[in-house]
Structure formats: structure tokens, C-alpha cells
Design an enzyme around this catalytic site. Structure first.
Site, PDB file in Angstrom:
ATOM      1  N   ARG A 112       0.855  -1.184   0.000  1.00 30.13           N
ATOM      2  CA  ARG A 112       0.000   0.000   0.000  1.00 30.13           C
ATOM      3  C   ARG A 112       0.890   1.232   0.000  1.00 30.13           C
ATOM      4  O   ARG A 112       2.093   1.138   0.211  1.00 30.13           O
ATOM      5  CB  ARG A 112      -0.940   0.001   1.205  1.00 30.13           C
ATOM      6  N   ASN A 150      -5.001   7.653   4.223  1.00 29.95           N
ATOM      7  CA  ASN A 150      -4.901   6.843   5.437  1.00 29.95           C
ATOM      8  C   ASN A 150      -3.465   6.872   5.942  1.00 29.95           C
ATOM      9  O   ASN A 150      -2.538   6.569   5.190  1.00 29.95           O
ATOM     10  CB  ASN A 150      -5.296   5.392   5.160  1.00 29.95           C
ATOM     11  N   GLU A 151      -3.286   7.261   7.201  1.00 30.71           N
ATOM     12  CA  GLU A 151      -1.950   7.280   7.821  1.00 30.71           C
ATOM     13  C   GLU A 151      -0.911   7.848   6.853  1.00 30.71           C
ATOM     14  O   GLU A 151       0.103   7.217   6.530  1.00 30.71           O
ATOM     15  CB  GLU A 151      -1.538   5.880   8.281  1.00 30.71           C
ATOM     16  N   GLU A 309      -7.985   4.570  15.157  1.00 28.10           N
ATOM     17  CA  GLU A 309      -7.637   3.151  15.122  1.00 28.10           C
ATOM     18  C   GLU A 309      -6.927   2.761  16.409  1.00 28.10           C
ATOM     19  O   GLU A 309      -6.078   3.496  16.909  1.00 28.10           O
ATOM     20  CB  GLU A 309      -6.677   2.828  13.975  1.00 28.10           C
ATOM     21  N   GLU A 357      -3.060  -8.405   6.619  1.00 31.53           N
ATOM     22  CA  GLU A 357      -3.505  -8.097   7.980  1.00 31.53           C
ATOM     23  C   GLU A 357      -4.540  -9.101   8.490  1.00 31.53           C
ATOM     24  O   GLU A 357      -5.307  -8.810   9.393  1.00 31.53           O
ATOM     25  CB  GLU A 357      -4.058  -6.675   8.034  1.00 31.53           C
ATOM     26  N   LYS A 358      -4.531 -10.316   7.957  1.00 31.00           N
ATOM     27  CA  LYS A 358      -5.545 -11.297   8.360  1.00 31.00           C
ATOM     28  C   LYS A 358      -5.383 -11.751   9.809  1.00 31.00           C
ATOM     29  O   LYS A 358      -6.338 -12.248  10.410  1.00 31.00           O
ATOM     30  CB  LYS A 358      -5.523 -12.496   7.421  1.00 31.00           C
ATOM     31  N   PHE A 359      -4.194 -11.577  10.382  1.00 28.69           N
ATOM     32  CA  PHE A 359      -4.008 -11.938  11.788  1.00 28.69           C
ATOM     33  C   PHE A 359      -4.075 -10.719  12.713  1.00 28.69           C
ATOM     34  O   PHE A 359      -3.781 -10.829  13.899  1.00 28.69           O
ATOM     35  CB  PHE A 359      -2.684 -12.687  11.984  1.00 28.69           C
TER      36      PHE A 359
END
Length: 676
Positions: A112, A150-151, A309, A357-359
């Protein structure tokens, strides 16, 4: 500040990515959000390729459906510009928008933020998708807030591409006007670096040896400013289309994010928002959380802000990620509220099934709603509903800790006396001592109005302007106890050394003069006359008479090459005092010094009178912060102990409904909010 008025009470929710899920899951999401009392979600952050699957071709169906469902459920949308990750078709057509590192390597897509903020081509496309989203949803009743990108700068803050080089030259021309002024500011007489034209200037790309330090410093400034320029261009579009909707982006006000100067960004935000994640291997991560929240409040000039966040449990990006207990999740969330947050949001709503980022934990975990994590999500929603009256109240403090991103950048440049110096570590060393003393601290810029503070802390403010140095001195003159640590006041805004002896800008205020730094080697420490030890740094220091009195020596070196020389001094000045600490004191000595300064300043911790029935050994890990509205005071009590504590205060606990006048038990790891 312009709060999103469509969100009642404290905002609660997180990043929502329905595009990752089938219809039946999307329908369940709205039901679960209602159950958890969610009232705001961020939508479309990484959706450019879904909204515009090919150049000029738009697919709005899924986002239309999402916005309609949110509105029907009474949930507001913080709608993103979708620009945080350029789509593959744009990279295929314009690979020149990709950023480059200092050694010329291209940062390719697959993650990203693979764009150069300076690229005019990328800007054109980013502004185009921003306008398309704004015009599509300008009148949608779910739209509550604009979330830009974002960020910003998280992964591409320092781009060394040719576009960045061109932008850097223009920025330098605006800053200095002439190449002669640039040469003066950069000290280019050194190493034959003198420029005859701005066209010869490059970013500080990888070089055979140390790159010009002022060139590096200015590139930090440029990199922050060019991303701010990118933000403001998108904000102008959003403001023109929807003047009634506030605009923000999520900062990263932490001890780990140094790329952006958020104090300079703050005036351009309608509301300040930040992201925060605790570090798994930090046993005192709750103290770093408190600092980051206080820093965010300082950036917001004391006004309420948004936690955009944080995590319900473990993240995915640390070496060994730590699972949070339900108590820690609730305590972390309410810890931000205690220090000024009027919104508690997470990454993300539902834990991803695929992707990098699935975990990363979420409000709805892989296990689904039948889980401890979702039960805690629901419990937090209920607690925030009970605390809705807190919205709009503010935090006040008697202590200011000065924090400056430019000083951070400059202090950690190469070729310094001790290149192990960490600016945030030095800041946290002092902040931690005040936290353990039970005193609330405002983390503010050196230019802030310091007139209302009884104590001011100045840690490692290596770079400081004349104006800001006078601001610190004025605080002492008008009655504050000012505490200055080593490596402060050394350089001006061009990173030129202030000649005549250290600590430069603060010599007269402190009544001392240092001829030379004597940095200590790793593992080396020396004893002081007080019996404590110090390491890392020392100075050949002497007291000089300035003003009406001479500085007094509070502690001296009892051994080592500087034996007999001052290590800690105090100078009475005006109606206040200025302390200088020329070394790194061990933790106990730091705490004792902070306690002395608090006593001198007449500052008493909240807990000194409110924990009378609690054993003394538990006091240091009870965090107390007060928020105040025109009518009501809200005392937040966060118990970081493994044992319960008892608080006696006027009023009732908003969370339990129990009175506190006769003693309120706050369980181990628990939180109380007492309204008076």
C-alpha cells in the site's frame, strides 16, 4: 475544531471493509454493529480498485448499498477518499508515480501507499477519485466525516524520486528565496558544497559519507509539508462539494512515528484524529499509551479528538504479537477517553480472511460473534453509551512537557556526540516519572502558551529557535519550575551550533556553562555525591552568575573524569526556577528529582487524597485523570494493578452506578469514571 455533528455522544466503531465479504456477512455486520451500539465506521479506505476498476469506469453499487444500510441502522460513515492504495491499472499506465528510496530503489506495488506524494501525475488521479467520491455521496444522509487517504506518510514519507527532487527545489526556493540564503543556512562552505543554482540541489540521496545535516533536516521538513499539501488539495475538493462535512485524516501521534510534524498539520484539520497501537514487549505500554494520548491532545490544542484506530487484541506486524485480555482492551480504550478522546475506533470491524492483515485482531474476530472479543466489543459499546455525557469535556494539567518533531529529526541525525541518543526515549524517561508521580501532563509544542503551567519539562530539545527559547525562559520568570535535560538548546533552526558554550539557548536561563560533552560508553556509569548513579552522558559543567543569583549545585560527580563537577543544578530566576540535568539519572533518582520539582511547584497528585484507604504500594499504578465540562467533573480511575483499590471521592461511578463518597472499589485491571 468541527466535530462530526451527525454522531451522537462518543463515537464508536472502526474500519469497515464490506467489499471483502459476501452479502450474507454484510447483512450480519449491520445487525452486529447495532448490537454493539456502533455509531461510526470508516468506509472505502482501500477501495480505489473496487470503485474504479478501470480508468474512468466506476462501480458504485456495493458502496451505495453499504451507505444505505448504514443510514438505515443509524450509523454514520467516515467516508474515505480511497487513495491510500493506487489501483494496478494506474501503476501499469504510469509506473513513474512509484516512490524511490535514498539509494535509488523503486518501491513497487503489492502492499500500500506505493505512490510519490510529489508526483503531479499521481496527484491528478488522486484528486479525480476524491472528487468522484465526494460528488457521488455529497447528499447522502450517512455521510458524517471525510477521511482523507490513510496514515499519510506511514510508508512513503521520504521519497527520493526525480519528482521529489523537483518538489524539494521549489520548496527550498520558497523557504530561502535565494541560493545565497540556502548556502548560508546549509553551511555549504564545508566540504565544497556551495551551490550556484537551485537546479543543482538534490534530496539527501545515499552518498559516500555523512550528508549535509541541514540538507537532511530540510528534507524532513519538505517531506512533511508535501504530504500536507497533498492533504489540503483533497480537502479543498471535499470542502467545495460538501462544506458542511468536517474533514480529517488519521495521524500517528506516538513515540514511533516521526515523519510528519503534526503540530504544523493541526490547523488544517477540522478535527484531530490519530491511530495508536501498544507495543507487545513494553511492560509499561499503558504509560506510552497515556503519553501518545496526551501528545494527541496537545496537537489538538486541548480540544477533544478522535481515536481512529487501535486494536481489540493482538496486531500482526510486531515480531511477537501480544493478545489483550478483555480488561486490557477496555482499559486501553477508556484510557484514551480519559485523556481527551471523544471517539473510540478500531482497525477493523471484521477480521480479514485474506491479505497481509488477516491476523490483525478486529471487533468481530475469525471466531465470529460467539467469542470473548466480540463480547468485549459489545461491553465497550455499552460503557461508552454510559459515558456519553463526557463528550466535549476537556483535560487540564499543571505540567507541560515540550515536544517538537523538528527537534526529534535534528537530534537523531548522524555524526553527533552520542549516536545512540533516542529523542522519544529521553522524552519518555521524564514523562514516565510524572506519570508514576500521578500527575497529568500536557504534551505541547515549544511555541505553546506556557503561562498557565506550574512546571515545564524540556527534554533533549537539541534544536530550538530564539523565540521558543525565550518562551521557555518566560515561563520560569513568571513562576514555573522549568526542568531542562541534556542536549537541549544546542542548535538553532538551521542546525547551526550556538557558540560560546552549551547549552546554548538556555545558558542564561540555567546559569551554567558547559565547555565539552563527555559522553559515556555503553555500560559505563559513575556515582554522584547523592549516592545514585548516572550513565550515557556527562558534561564539563560550571556554574555562572547570571541575573540576580547564581545557580546552585544540587548534585555533583563523585567519581570519574569529571569528579567534583556539577551534574544537576538549579537556578532561581524571576519568581520561578530552572533546573538542569546534564546526565541520564537512574530511574529512582529521576523520580526523586521530579518529586522535588512537583513539591517546589506546589503540584499534588490527584491520588494523594483519593486513595487514602488503598495500600501505598498500589498507588503508583493507579492512573487518575480529570475531564471537566462547564457543569461536571469526570474523574477517570484506571487500576493497572493486579489487586483492587479503593477510591473515595464525591459523586457516583457512571459505569457501575455506585457512589464513591464512602469508598468505591475499583477491581484489578478495572476502570471507574466518577461524575461530580
Amino acid at each position: 475544531m468541527q466535530w462530526p455533528t451527525k454522531v451522537p455522544g462518543l463515537a464508536y466503531g472502526g474500519d469497515y471493509n464490506p467489499e471483502q465479504w459476501p452479502q450474507q456477512v454484510r447483512i450480519e455486520d449491520i445487525q452486529l454493529m447495532t448490537q454493539a451500539q456502533v455509531n461510526l465506521v470508516s468506509v472505502g479506505i482501500f477501495s480505489w480498485a473496487m470503485i474504479e476498476p478501470a480508468e474512468g469506469e466506476y462501480d458504485w453499487a456495493w458502496l451505495d448499498e453499504t451507505m444505505d444500510r448504514l443510514h438505515a441502522a443509524g450509523i454514520g460513515a467516515a467516508l474515505a477518499t480511497a487513495t491510500a492504495s493506487p489501483p494496478p491499472w494506474l501503476i501499469a499506465k504510469h509506473p513513474e508515480i512509484l516512490p524511490q528510496t535514498a539509494d535509488g530503489a523503486t518501491l513497487w506495488p503489492g502492499a500500500r501507499q506505493h505512490y510519490s506524494p510529489s508526483s503531479p501525475i499521481f496527484r491528478k488521479y488522486a484528486l479525480g477519485i476524491t472528487r468522484a467520491v465526494a460528488e457521488r455521496y455529497a447528499d447522502h444522509p450517512a455521510l458524517a466525516l471525510w477521511h482523507v487517504d490513510n496514515e499519510l506518510g506511514c510508508h512513503n514519507a521520504h521519497d527520493y524520486s526525480d519528482d521529489a527532487a523537483a518538489g524539494f527545489r521549489l520548496w527550498l526556493q520558497r523557504r530561502y528565496g535565494t541560493v545565497e540564503q540556502l548556502n548560508s543556512a546549509w553551511g555549504t562552505a564545508f566540504w565544497s558544497q556551495r551551490y550556484s543554482s537551485f537546479d543543482q540541489v538534490l534530496p539527501p540521496r545515499k552518498a559516500p559519507m555523512f550528508v549535509n545535516p541541514t540538507q537532511q533536516l530540510d528534507f524532513h521538513r519538505f517531506s512533511s509539508d508535501v504530504l500536507l499539501e497533498y492533504f489540503t488539495e483533497m480537502k479543498e475538493i471535499l470542502r467545495a462539494v460538501t462544506p458542511q462535512i468536517p474533514v480529517t485524516t488519521n495521524f500517528m501521534c506516538t513515540t514511533r512515528s516521526k515523519s510528519m510534524d503534526y503540530f504544523s498539520w493541526a490547523p488544517h484539520m477540522d478535527v484531530i484524529a490519530t491511530d495508536h497501537y501498544t507495543i507487545a514487549d513494553d511492560d509499561e505500554r499503558h504509560i506510552e499509551l497515556a503519553f501518545s494520548a496526551d501528545l494527541t491532545r496537545g496537537v489538538a490544542a486541548g480540544k477533544p479528538w478522535m481515536l481512529m484506530e487501535h486494536s481489540t487484541s493482538a496486531v500482526n506486524w510486531q515480531q511477537r504479537n501480544r493478545t489483550k485480555s478483555p480488561a486490557e482492551m477496555l482499559r486501553d480504550s477508556l484510557g484514551h477517553v480519559a485523556r481527551g478522546a471523544d471517539a473510540v475506533m478500531f482497525f477493523q470491524w471484521r477480521q480479514s480472511q485474506a491479505g497481509a492483515e488477516k491476523f490483525h485482531s478486529a471487533m468481530v474476530p475469525h471466531a465470529g460473534p460467539d467469542s470473548d472479543v466480540f463480547s468485549t466489543t459489545v461491553a465497550l459499546g455499552s460503557k461508552l453509551k454510559q459515558l456519553s455525557a463526557v463528550q466535549g469535556s476537556t483535560v487540564s494539567a499543571d505540567v507541560a512537557l515540550l515536544f517538537d518533531y523538528e527537534a526529534w529529526w535534528a537530534a537523531e541525525l548522524d555524526s553527533h556526540p552520542n549516536n545512540d541518543l533516542s529523542y522519544p526515549a529521553e522524552v519518555m524517561r521524564w514523562y514516565r516519572a510524572f506519570w508514576k508521580a500521578g500527575v497529568t501532563v500536557d504534551v505541547v509544542h515549544p511555541s505553546a502558551d506556557l503561562g498557565g503551567y506550574r512546571a515545564v519539562v524540556v527534554p533533549a530539545l537539541y534544536l530550538v529557535s530564539d523565540e521558543n527559547a525565550k518562551n521557555v525562559a518566560s515561563a520560569a520568570q513568571t513562576g514555573a519550575s522549568v526542568l531542562v535535560s541534556y542536549f537541549s538548546g544546542i542548535a538553532d533552526e538551521h542546525d547551526h551550533i550556538r557558540l560560546g558554550g552549551y547549552p546554548g539557548a538556555f545558558r542564561e536561563l540555567l546559569g551554567i556553562r558547559s565547555e565539552e560533552f563527555w559522553t559515556l560508553q555503553e555500560g559505563e556509569q559513575h556515582r554522584l555525591t547523592s549516592g545514585s548513579h548516572a550513565d550515557f552522558w556527562s558534561e564539563n559543567l560550571r556554574v555562572e552568575a547570571t541575573g540576580d543569583s547564581a545557580a546552585e549545585v544540587v548534585d555533583s560527580w563523585a567519581e570519574g573524569p569529571l569528579q567534583g563537577k556539577p551534574a544537576v543544578t538549579r537556578h532561581a530566576t524571576g519568581s520561578g526556577a530552572a533546573w538542569y540535568i546534564s546526565t541520564r539519572l537512574e530511574a529512582d533518582a529521576t523520580q526523586q528529582l521530579v518529586d522535588k520539582v512537583l513539591t517546589e511547584a506546589g503540584i499534588s497528585p490527584l491520588r494523594s487524597s483519593l486513595l487514602a484507604q488503598t495500600p501505598q504500594h498500589l498507588h503508583a499504578d493507579v492512573e487518575m485523570v480529570r475531564r471537566q465540562s462547564a457543569e461536571t467533573s469526570y474523574l477517570f480511575v484506571l487500576n493497572h494493578n493486579d489487586e483492587p483499590v479503593t477510591v473515595t471521592a464525591d459523586g457516583d461511578d457512571l459505569l457501575s452506578g455506585e457512589p464513591a463518597e464512602t469508598g468505591l472499589t475499583v477491581p484489578a485491571g478495572g476502570v471507574a469514571v466518577i461524575a461530580t
